[in-house]
Design a protein around this motif. Structure first.
Motif, mmCIF file in Angstrom:
data_model
loop_
_atom_site.group_PDB
_atom_site.id
_atom_site.type_symbol
_atom_site.label_atom_id
_atom_site.label_comp_id
_atom_site.label_asym_id
_atom_site.label_seq_id
_atom_site.Cartn_x
_atom_site.Cartn_y
_atom_site.Cartn_z
ATOM 1 N N SER A 1 0.813 -1.166 0.067
ATOM 2 C CA SER A 1 -0.054 -0.130 -0.079
ATOM 3 C C SER A 1 0.918 1.252 -0.045
ATOM 4 N N GLY A 2 0.333 2.476 -0.118
ATOM 5 C CA GLY A 2 0.900 3.706 0.201
ATOM 6 C C GLY A 2 1.077 4.573 -0.923
ATOM 7 N N SER A 3 2.484 5.195 -0.917
ATOM 8 C CA SER A 3 2.586 6.447 -1.540
ATOM 9 C C SER A 3 2.568 6.244 -3.273
ATOM 10 N N SER A 4 1.672 7.304 -3.675
ATOM 11 C CA SER A 4 1.945 7.445 -5.356
ATOM 12 C C SER A 4 3.238 7.931 -5.841
ATOM 13 N N THR A 5 3.973 8.460 -4.923
ATOM 14 C CA THR A 5 5.246 8.753 -5.565
ATOM 15 C C THR A 5 6.115 7.635 -5.569
ATOM 16 N N THR B 1 7.974 -4.864 -8.695
ATOM 17 C CA THR B 1 6.899 -5.877 -8.474
ATOM 18 C C THR B 1 6.857 -6.694 -9.907
ATOM 19 N N ARG B 2 6.754 -5.891 -11.173
ATOM 20 C CA ARG B 2 6.516 -6.634 -12.465
ATOM 21 C C ARG B 2 7.912 -7.427 -12.934
ATOM 22 N N GLN B 3 9.067 -7.010 -12.397
ATOM 23 C CA GLN B 3 10.276 -7.824 -12.507
ATOM 24 C C GLN B 3 9.975 -9.054 -11.734
ATOM 25 N N PHE B 4 9.897 -9.216 -10.567
ATOM 26 C CA PHE B 4 9.738 -10.008 -9.443
ATOM 27 C C PHE B 4 8.728 -11.067 -10.016
ATOM 28 N N ALA B 5 7.792 -10.576 -10.306
ATOM 29 C CA ALA B 5 6.350 -11.641 -10.826
ATOM 30 C C ALA B 5 6.770 -12.400 -12.087
ATOM 31 N N GLU B 6 7.727 -11.678 -12.798
ATOM 32 C CA GLU B 6 8.142 -12.506 -13.922
ATOM 33 C C GLU B 6 8.958 -13.509 -13.754
ATOM 34 N N GLN B 7 9.825 -13.516 -12.687
ATOM 35 C CA GLN B 7 10.757 -14.384 -12.234
ATOM 36 C C GLN B 7 10.082 -15.347 -11.757
ATOM 37 N N HIS B 8 9.015 -15.220 -10.783
ATOM 38 C CA HIS B 8 8.428 -16.045 -9.870
ATOM 39 C C HIS B 8 6.907 -15.903 -9.916
ATOM 40 N N SER B 9 6.410 -16.671 -11.002
ATOM 41 C CA SER B 9 4.967 -16.573 -11.375
ATOM 42 C C SER B 9 3.933 -16.910 -10.216
ATOM 43 N N GLU B 10 4.357 -17.698 -9.197
ATOM 44 C CA GLU B 10 3.624 -17.920 -8.188
ATOM 45 C C GLU B 10 3.483 -17.073 -7.104
ATOM 46 N N VAL B 11 3.845 -16.086 -7.233
ATOM 47 C CA VAL B 11 3.936 -14.996 -6.231
ATOM 48 C C VAL B 11 2.909 -13.644 -6.899
ATOM 49 N N SER B 12 2.052 -13.443 -6.161
ATOM 50 C CA SER B 12 1.223 -12.517 -6.733
ATOM 51 C C SER B 12 1.182 -11.095 -5.877
ATOM 52 N N PHE B 13 0.851 -9.703 -6.481
ATOM 53 C CA PHE B 13 0.988 -8.575 -5.824
ATOM 54 C C PHE B 13 -0.348 -7.916 -5.997
ATOM 55 N N ASN B 14 -0.718 -7.304 -4.779
ATOM 56 C CA ASN B 14 -1.753 -6.398 -4.839
ATOM 57 C C ASN B 14 -0.923 -5.092 -4.378
ATOM 58 N N LEU B 15 -0.843 -4.082 -5.429
ATOM 59 C CA LEU B 15 0.031 -2.706 -5.301
ATOM 60 C C LEU B 15 -1.166 -1.703 -5.316
ATOM 61 N N THR B 16 -1.382 -0.736 -4.366
ATOM 62 C CA THR B 16 -2.033 0.414 -4.580
ATOM 63 C C THR B 16 -1.499 1.560 -4.191
ATOM 64 N N ARG B 17 -2.220 2.741 -4.724
ATOM 65 C CA ARG B 17 -1.686 4.109 -4.529
ATOM 66 C C ARG B 17 -2.685 4.687 -3.718
ATOM 67 N N ASP B 18 -2.237 4.550 -2.348
ATOM 68 C CA ASP B 18 -3.344 5.180 -1.159
ATOM 69 C C ASP B 18 -2.905 6.318 -0.384
ATOM 70 N N ILE C 1 -1.317 -0.032 9.296
ATOM 71 C CA ILE C 1 -1.644 -0.074 10.574
ATOM 72 C C ILE C 1 -2.891 -1.230 11.013
ATOM 73 N N PRO C 2 -3.730 -1.077 10.435
ATOM 74 C CA PRO C 2 -4.629 -2.414 10.638
ATOM 75 C C PRO C 2 -4.140 -3.716 10.310
ATOM 76 N N GLY C 3 -3.024 -3.912 9.369
ATOM 77 C CA GLY C 3 -2.252 -5.113 9.476
ATOM 78 C C GLY C 3 -2.858 -5.640 8.176
ATOM 79 N N ASP C 4 -3.340 -4.787 7.204
ATOM 80 C CA ASP C 4 -3.792 -5.518 6.154
ATOM 81 C C ASP C 4 -2.716 -5.515 4.920
ATOM 82 N N SER C 5 -1.627 -4.773 5.014
ATOM 83 C CA SER C 5 -0.703 -4.926 3.977
ATOM 84 C C SER C 5 0.637 -5.248 4.725
ATOM 85 N N ASP C 6 1.483 -5.919 3.578
ATOM 86 C CA ASP C 6 2.797 -6.315 4.053
ATOM 87 C C ASP C 6 3.872 -5.271 4.202
ATOM 88 N N MET C 7 3.705 -4.311 3.313
ATOM 89 C CA MET C 7 4.715 -3.250 3.166
ATOM 90 C C MET C 7 3.850 -1.760 2.999
#
Length: 341
Positions: free
Chosen positions: A55-59, A68-85, A96-102
């Protein structure tokens, strides 16, 4: 518009010390590639799999998007949920609620956010990834201005003054109303701008409310490009995405000569609005997830690569930053990391 700003009062001093860390032993922008990245495999070379929520910064988003795109290309079984919040929006509503890893952030975590993390059993692990030259932009037809001082910016944006016309700030400027654009109040860029430019105000708000705020930084450039009397501020990477649609202003502070926004000026510290960019990891989740450990190691090393400057528009991590980030990751995996400003 009520502000959600609660950044630490000592933040600017800390940013200056971080800039010194970034510069110490830093390689040139054309040759800043760090040592080899993570293998991407867990201990013993097992296949990585699982979900990672960022989660987090749009910057910081363009860096995270590419990594994340590069990592996912190398590891197809890892999926990402990346947002600009937004930095603050991501911390408050997701991390802070514990819903994101980073949570990516364009300013340091605040004391309030840190305490709320710990109240929820979360120790945030800081990774200092890159540097930005926060850029003030005007319409291409604004032929009366090529530079501006931080003092003039404060006059324009402070709720204590809130001038209506350009000429209210400088008599050489036109008798035309401002059309202002900037990040939303959930953004770390908003927080940083308030602390670095506006400071304390007498009003019950941190910034004037009559501006167009958004988490989509490209929309700031688009808004400024549509009105000759517009002014806004946005991350340098988003300016470089729109170099023909808006004009960047040089900045001065305290009577100094104006400095153009650039990666070199951000790296040297000569640009008045140079700032650090971060990502914060959830230590408990880092300990639990091998694929998250591998990704963060990859993220740390990729943030030092040349394309961060050449293709995205930020100052990449120096080797000292990489080493410090890897040490933080190692401590987090061992459960021994404790955040300290």
């Amino acid at each position: 518009m009520a502000s959600s700003h609660d950044a630490d009062t000592a933040g600017i001093t800390r940013r200056k010390s971080l800039a010194a860390i970034a510069g110490a032993g830093a390689l040139g922008l054309a040759g800043c590639t760090s040592g080899s990245g993570g293998s991407g495999n867990g201990s013993g070379g097992e296949t990585l799999s699982g979900d990672i929520r960022i989660s987090g910064s749009s910057t910081v988003y363009p860096v995270a998007q590419e990594v994340t795109r590069q990592f996912a290309e190398q590891h197809s079984e890892v999926s990402f949920n990346l947002t600009r919040d937004g930095s603050g929006g991501g911390f408050n509503n997701v991390f802070i609620p514990g819903d994101s890893d980073m949570n990516n952030a364009s300013r340091p975590i605040t004391e309030n956010e840190l305490q709320r993390c710990r109240d929820n059993g979360i120790e945030p692990v800081e990774f200092f990834l890159a540097q930005d030259a926060l850029t003030v932009v005007v319409n291409n037809e604004a032929d009366w201005i090529d530079s501006i001082s931080l003092e003039e910016l404060r006059t324009i944006w402070s709720p204590d003054t809130a001038p209506e016309l350009w000429s209210d700030v400088n008599s050489d400027w036109p008798d035309e109303p401002f059309d202002l654009y900037g990040p939303a109040s959930t953004s770390g860029t908003y927080d940083y701008f308030i602390e670095a430019v506006i400071g304390e105000t007498e009003a019950d708000q941190d910034i004037r409310s009559d501006f167009e705020g958004t988490e989509e930084d490209d929309l700031i450039a688009q808004g400024v490009s549509g009105n000759r009397y517009a002014l806004g501020y946005l991350p340098f990477a988003y300016y470089t995405n729109n170099p023909d649609t808006v004009k960047a202003l040089s900045l001065s502070e305290g009577g100094s000569d104006p400095v153009e926004p650039s990666l070199q000026a951000a790296q040297s510290g000569s640009y008045p609005l140079a700032r650090p960019l971060f990502s914060y990891g959830h230590m408990g989740k880092i300990q639990e997830k091998n694929h998250l450990q591998a990704f963060i190691e990859f993220y740390i090393n990729e943030a030092a690569k040349d394309y961060v400057a050449e293709d995205i528009g930020y100052v990449p991590a120096s080797q000292d930053m990489v080493d410090s980030n890897l040490a933080n990751l190692e401590e987090a995996i061992a459960g021994e990391y404790e955040y300290s400003a």
